[in-house]
Motif scaffolding. Structure first.
Motif, PDB file in Angstrom:
ATOM      1  N   VAL A 106       0.864  -1.177   0.000  1.00 23.52           N
ATOM      2  CA  VAL A 106       0.000   0.000   0.000  1.00 23.52           C
ATOM      3  C   VAL A 106       0.901   1.228   0.000  1.00 23.52           C
ATOM      4  O   VAL A 106       1.650   1.462   0.954  1.00 23.52           O
ATOM      5  CB  VAL A 106      -0.934   0.035   1.228  1.00 23.52           C
ATOM      6  N   TYR A 107       0.860   1.995  -1.081  1.00 21.93           N
ATOM      7  CA  TYR A 107       1.578   3.266  -1.150  1.00 21.93           C
ATOM      8  C   TYR A 107       0.663   4.352  -0.593  1.00 21.93           C
ATOM      9  O   TYR A 107      -0.548   4.348  -0.846  1.00 21.93           O
ATOM     10  CB  TYR A 107       1.961   3.594  -2.587  1.00 21.93           C
ATOM     11  N   MET A 108       1.251   5.306   0.132  1.00 19.28           N
ATOM     12  CA  MET A 108       0.444   6.333   0.793  1.00 19.28           C
ATOM     13  C   MET A 108       1.122   7.691   0.673  1.00 19.28           C
ATOM     14  O   MET A 108       2.352   7.791   0.742  1.00 19.28           O
ATOM     15  CB  MET A 108       0.259   5.980   2.274  1.00 19.28           C
ATOM     16  N   GLY A 109       0.313   8.729   0.484  1.00 25.31           N
ATOM     17  CA  GLY A 109       0.814  10.091   0.426  1.00 25.31           C
ATOM     18  C   GLY A 109       0.321  10.890   1.615  1.00 25.31           C
ATOM     19  O   GLY A 109      -0.814  10.715   2.080  1.00 25.31           O
ATOM     20  N   GLU A 110       1.174  11.788   2.103  1.00 25.42           N
ATOM     21  CA  GLU A 110       0.840  12.608   3.262  1.00 25.42           C
ATOM     22  C   GLU A 110       0.450  14.010   2.823  1.00 25.42           C
ATOM     23  O   GLU A 110       1.243  14.706   2.181  1.00 25.42           O
ATOM     24  CB  GLU A 110       2.034  12.676   4.222  1.00 25.42           C
ATOM     25  N   ASP A 111      -0.745  14.422   3.171  1.00 20.51           N
ATOM     26  CA  ASP A 111      -1.272  15.713   2.746  1.00 20.51           C
ATOM     27  C   ASP A 111      -0.761  16.813   3.671  1.00 20.51           C
ATOM     28  O   ASP A 111      -1.455  17.281   4.562  1.00 20.51           O
ATOM     29  CB  ASP A 111      -2.799  15.679   2.734  1.00 20.51           C
ATOM     30  N   SER A 112       0.483  17.220   3.430  1.00 20.45           N
ATOM     31  CA  SER A 112       1.124  18.244   4.246  1.00 20.45           C
ATOM     32  C   SER A 112       2.127  18.985   3.377  1.00 20.45           C
ATOM     33  O   SER A 112       2.719  18.394   2.468  1.00 20.45           O
ATOM     34  CB  SER A 112       1.838  17.587   5.436  1.00 20.45           C
ATOM     35  N   PRO A 113       2.345  20.281   3.629  1.00 16.98           N
ATOM     36  CA  PRO A 113       3.312  21.041   2.823  1.00 16.98           C
ATOM     37  C   PRO A 113       4.722  20.453   2.852  1.00 16.98           C
ATOM     38  O   PRO A 113       5.513  20.709   1.954  1.00 16.98           O
ATOM     39  CB  PRO A 113       3.274  22.429   3.465  1.00 16.98           C
ATOM     40  N   GLU A 114       5.049  19.692   3.888  1.00 19.27           N
ATOM     41  CA  GLU A 114       6.325  18.991   3.937  1.00 19.27           C
ATOM     42  C   GLU A 114       6.091  17.537   4.327  1.00 19.27           C
ATOM     43  O   GLU A 114       6.745  16.976   5.211  1.00 19.27           O
ATOM     44  CB  GLU A 114       7.285  19.688   4.912  1.00 19.27           C
ATOM     45  N   GLY A 115       5.150  16.910   3.608  1.00 18.88           N
ATOM     46  CA  GLY A 115       4.769  15.535   3.896  1.00 18.88           C
ATOM     47  C   GLY A 115       5.698  14.536   3.249  1.00 18.88           C
ATOM     48  O   GLY A 115       6.562  14.875   2.427  1.00 18.88           O
ATOM     49  N   PHE A 116       5.496  13.279   3.594  1.00 21.57           N
ATOM     50  CA  PHE A 116       6.344  12.199   3.108  1.00 21.57           C
ATOM     51  C   PHE A 116       5.529  11.221   2.258  1.00 21.57           C
ATOM     52  O   PHE A 116       4.302  11.200   2.298  1.00 21.57           O
ATOM     53  CB  PHE A 116       6.973  11.450   4.287  1.00 21.57           C
ATOM     54  N   VAL A 117       6.270  10.398   1.513  1.00 20.21           N
ATOM     55  CA  VAL A 117       5.678   9.300   0.754  1.00 20.21           C
ATOM     56  C   VAL A 117       6.012   8.016   1.499  1.00 20.21           C
ATOM     57  O   VAL A 117       7.168   7.797   1.905  1.00 20.21           O
ATOM     58  CB  VAL A 117       6.236   9.249  -0.683  1.00 20.21           C
ATOM     59  N   TYR A 118       5.018   7.160   1.681  1.00 16.01           N
ATOM     60  CA  TYR A 118       5.188   5.942   2.471  1.00 16.01           C
ATOM     61  C   TYR A 118       4.768   4.710   1.671  1.00 16.01           C
ATOM     62  O   TYR A 118       4.026   4.813   0.691  1.00 16.01           O
ATOM     63  CB  TYR A 118       4.316   5.989   3.734  1.00 16.01           C
ATOM     64  N   LYS A 119       5.237   3.571   2.152  1.00 16.03           N
ATOM     65  CA  LYS A 119       4.657   2.310   1.670  1.00 16.03           C
ATOM     66  C   LYS A 119       4.626   1.307   2.805  1.00 16.03           C
ATOM     67  O   LYS A 119       5.484   1.299   3.691  1.00 16.03           O
ATOM     68  CB  LYS A 119       5.411   1.755   0.469  1.00 16.03           C
ATOM     69  N   PHE A 120       3.600   0.476   2.777  1.00 11.49           N
ATOM     70  CA  PHE A 120       3.433  -0.634   3.707  1.00 11.49           C
ATOM     71  C   PHE A 120       3.542  -1.925   2.915  1.00 11.49           C
ATOM     72  O   PHE A 120       2.969  -2.045   1.825  1.00 11.49           O
ATOM     73  CB  PHE A 120       2.063  -0.549   4.386  1.00 11.49           C
ATOM     74  N   VAL A 121       4.283  -2.893   3.455  1.00  5.21           N
ATOM     75  CA  VAL A 121       4.413  -4.210   2.822  1.00  5.21           C
ATOM     76  C   VAL A 121       3.948  -5.258   3.817  1.00  5.21           C
ATOM     77  O   VAL A 121       4.458  -5.332   4.950  1.00  5.21           O
ATOM     78  CB  VAL A 121       5.869  -4.491   2.389  1.00  5.21           C
ATOM     79  N   SER A 122       2.984  -6.069   3.425  1.00  6.83           N
ATOM     80  CA  SER A 122       2.402  -7.052   4.331  1.00  6.83           C
ATOM     81  C   SER A 122       3.411  -8.136   4.693  1.00  6.83           C
ATOM     82  O   SER A 122       4.295  -8.489   3.895  1.00  6.83           O
ATOM     83  CB  SER A 122       1.163  -7.694   3.699  1.00  6.83           C
ATOM     84  N   ALA A 123       3.278  -8.669   5.887  1.00  2.00           N
ATOM     85  CA  ALA A 123       4.142  -9.777   6.312  1.00  2.00           C
ATOM     86  C   ALA A 123       3.778 -11.060   5.574  1.00  2.00           C
ATOM     87  O   ALA A 123       4.663 -11.844   5.196  1.00  2.00           O
ATOM     88  CB  ALA A 123       4.025  -9.975   7.822  1.00  2.00           C
ATOM     89  N   ASP A 124       2.493 -11.269   5.351  1.00  2.00           N
ATOM     90  CA  ASP A 124       2.025 -12.471   4.655  1.00  2.00           C
ATOM     91  C   ASP A 124       1.851 -12.197   3.172  1.00  2.00           C
ATOM     92  O   ASP A 124       1.702 -11.057   2.743  1.00  2.00           O
ATOM     93  CB  ASP A 124       0.697 -12.944   5.247  1.00  2.00           C
ATOM     94  N   GLN A 125       1.856 -13.268   2.405  1.00  2.00           N
ATOM     95  CA  GLN A 125       1.649 -13.168   0.963  1.00  2.00           C
ATOM     96  C   GLN A 125       0.161 -13.268   0.634  1.00  2.00           C
ATOM     97  O   GLN A 125      -0.621 -13.907   1.335  1.00  2.00           O
ATOM     98  CB  GLN A 125       2.413 -14.274   0.237  1.00  2.00           C
TER      99      GLN A 125
END
Length: 551
Positions: A274-293
């Motif tokens: 899951v890729y995620m964007g942060e709605d902030s003037p100095e926000g970050f880009v994130y990703k989550f990777v599941s432990a299970d397949q």
């Protein structure tokens, strides 16, 4: 009359670019498209056949209080703020900002449409000195969250709301929601396992297993007015739109911050990403990777896929993903040479007390990302994954405090193991491309990128943004060629267009018209009257259905 054959994706796009702008007729009830499908989903060159349409670079941008579409197309209002959506009398919430289309099983004529509600606004909210009464708190909380609409084609093939449906419902700031994942029941959330509601819902993503993720964005004001714990909000919420009896869940493993959007896919090892964007003037880009397949044979166990995994933030300078762990955060804070960024306004000792467990990292993700060297970006609020190659496209909307007035869209391509990536600018906003401040992004099934602009209401038609007029909807050439950017819609005064979702054959597009007349909403001086009720002046956000006109 029922459609016998669906419109091809290729033809749909050709119709969208018919010619100059024309005013679409509200509630027009025109019949659906009936042309024969003759292009495959792999045909990614459909853009090259699109004729020109109205474009700000051609000095035809518009500032009228209307929703304008390219000629050959019309829209119907599916539902507007305050419209009854079900048999129980629930109404559509405020400021719809995202939509998602769920066909009913085995049907091409009935579906559920998910609609996010980003905010509420009343005159009493402007007076910070007053005490907010419980009835006002309930009103505030009920306006936000999401609506699940039941829609159905009528005899002419047009999608219409089923206002007395038993399938439609509201998910709001009053709905009981279960916490799941590492933070559930922890001290970080005051021991809570069940919390009240979801609100400030901006973007979202359908899951691989046909449920909905919705993103909690700027939650602080509502928490303050309703007396709710801050740590219970700022998460990603999962809802099964088809199961009334199943409680929504907040996935704490995905982190707590100002979630602008999310996009789900699979990596090469079949782990859910899951890729995620942060709605902030100095926000970050994130990703989550599941432990299970992920496995098609294990759809019944999907709940666990978003409850356990690893969370990362992007370091754009070094092209790497930084895993956000308590061990790394504390190691950095204990380093003799590490200097705490001044923007945190906290000492090392204070931060060491704040970050003691992994749960603390997940509830203060932005601070952890900054401590570990992730790259602050110019409001990376919206992102999406390109279906043909799984590259991530991210809209950096703008940050005028750093001189980035018009924003840009970047694309990020990961290496084989997903630990590193390369990124480049796909297209920049500004006069040369004809749009400013990219907001919502959506790829159609022909691999074309649709972009809506998100110039803030207080900047529209002023200064550096004056030539772009009202916010619009644009088609961006797959190569990012600026001279081929084309505008297909212009929004009402101070509104933004977002949440594009297509029917399976792309014969119809659903679009959220968000916050018309935003600066005057909730006051006695409305700045827009788009979709006002008879005898009233207040504007109303709405979900519209765009189809080809027979005129």
């Amino acid at each position: 009359m029922e459609m016998k054959k669906p419109l091809s994706r290729r033809h749909f796009l050709k119709y969208l670019g018919a010619s100059a702008a024309s005013l679409a007729a509200a509630y027009s009830g025109l019949s659906s498209l009936t042309h024969k499908a003759n292009a495959s989903a792999s045909d990614i060159n459909a853009y090259d056949e699109l004729p020109e349409t109205f474009n700000p670079t051609l000095h035809t941008a518009n500032d009228t209080d209307q929703l304008l579409l390219a000629s050959g197309f019309s829209y119907n209002v599916l539902a507007a703020y305050g419209d009854v959506i079900n048999k129980s009398g629930d109404t559509l919430g405020f400021n719809n900002s995202y939509t998602s289309f769920f066909p009913l099983s085995g049907s091409t004529t009935e579906a559920l449409l998910w609609v996010n509600h980003e905010s509420a606004q009343y005159s009493w909210m402007l007076d910070r000195s007053m005490t907010i009464a419980w009835e006002q708190q309930k009103q505030l909380l009920n306006e936000q969250g999401a609506s699940i609409l039941h829609i159905k084609k009528d005899a002419l093939g047009q999608w219409k709301l089923v206002p007395d449906s038993t399938l439609a419902r509201r998910i709001s700031g009053l709905t009981p929601i279960e916490l799941t994942g590492p933070v559930r029941g922890s001290q970080s959330v005051n021991g809570a396992t069940l919390v009240q509601g979801t609100f400030a819902n901006r973007g979202g993503s359908q899951t691989l297993w046909n449920t909905q993720l919705t993103c909690e964005n700027r939650f602080e004001t509502t928490c303050r007015d309703a007396g709710l714990a801050l740590s219970h909000y700022g998460w990603i919420v999962e809802v099964d739109p088809f199961d009334h009896g199943k409680l929504p869940v907040k996935h704490t493993a995905l982190g707590r911050f100002h979630h602008g959007s999310a996009a789900m896919t699979l990596n090469s090892d079949q782990h859910v990403v899951v890729y995620m964007g942060e709605d902030s003037p100095e926000g970050f880009v994130y990703k989550f990777v599941s432990a299970d397949q992920w496995s098609d044979d294990k759809k019944a166990n999907t709940a666990q896929l978003l409850s356990e995994g690893s969370l990362y933030a992007a370091d754009l300078i070094k092209g790497r993903w930084i895993e956000l762990t308590i061990e790394l955060v504390r190691k950095q804070l204990n380093s003799m040479t590490y200097q705490v960024p001044t923007v945190l306004n906290k000492s090392k000792d204070v931060l060491l007390k704040q970050f003691q467990t992994q749960n603390d990292v997940l509830t203060s993700v932005s601070e952890a990302a900054l401590i570990l060297g992730a790259t602050p970006c110019d409001r990376p609020a919206e992102l999406t994954v390109r279906p043909s190659n799984k590259q991530v496209y991210i809209a950096f909307t703008q940050n005028d405090s750093r001189g980035n007035l018009h924003g840009q869209i970047i694309k990020l391509k990961e290496s084989g193991n997903g630990e590193t990536f390369a990124f480049e600018t796909f297209i920049t906003g500004g006069r040369q491309s004809g749009f400013s401040s990219p907001g919502a992004l959506a790829f159609d099934k022909n691999d074309n990128l649709w972009v809506s602009s998100d110039i803030s209401p207080d900047r529209l038609n002023t200064g550096a943004w004056s030539e772009f007029k009202n916010n619009g909807l644009y088609l961006i050439h797959p190569s990012g060629t600026e001279r081929k950017t084309k505008q297909y819609a212009s929004s009402p005064t101070e509104a933004a267009l977002s949440g594009l979702s297509f029917t399976d054959h792309q014969a119809t597009v659903f679009v959220a018209v968000n916050h018309p007349g935003a600066s005057g909403a909730g006051t006695t001086s409305p700045t827009s009257q788009w979709q006002h009720r008879f005898g009233k002046k207040d504007p109303r956000s709405a979900v519209v259905v765009i189809t080809r006109s027979l005129l």
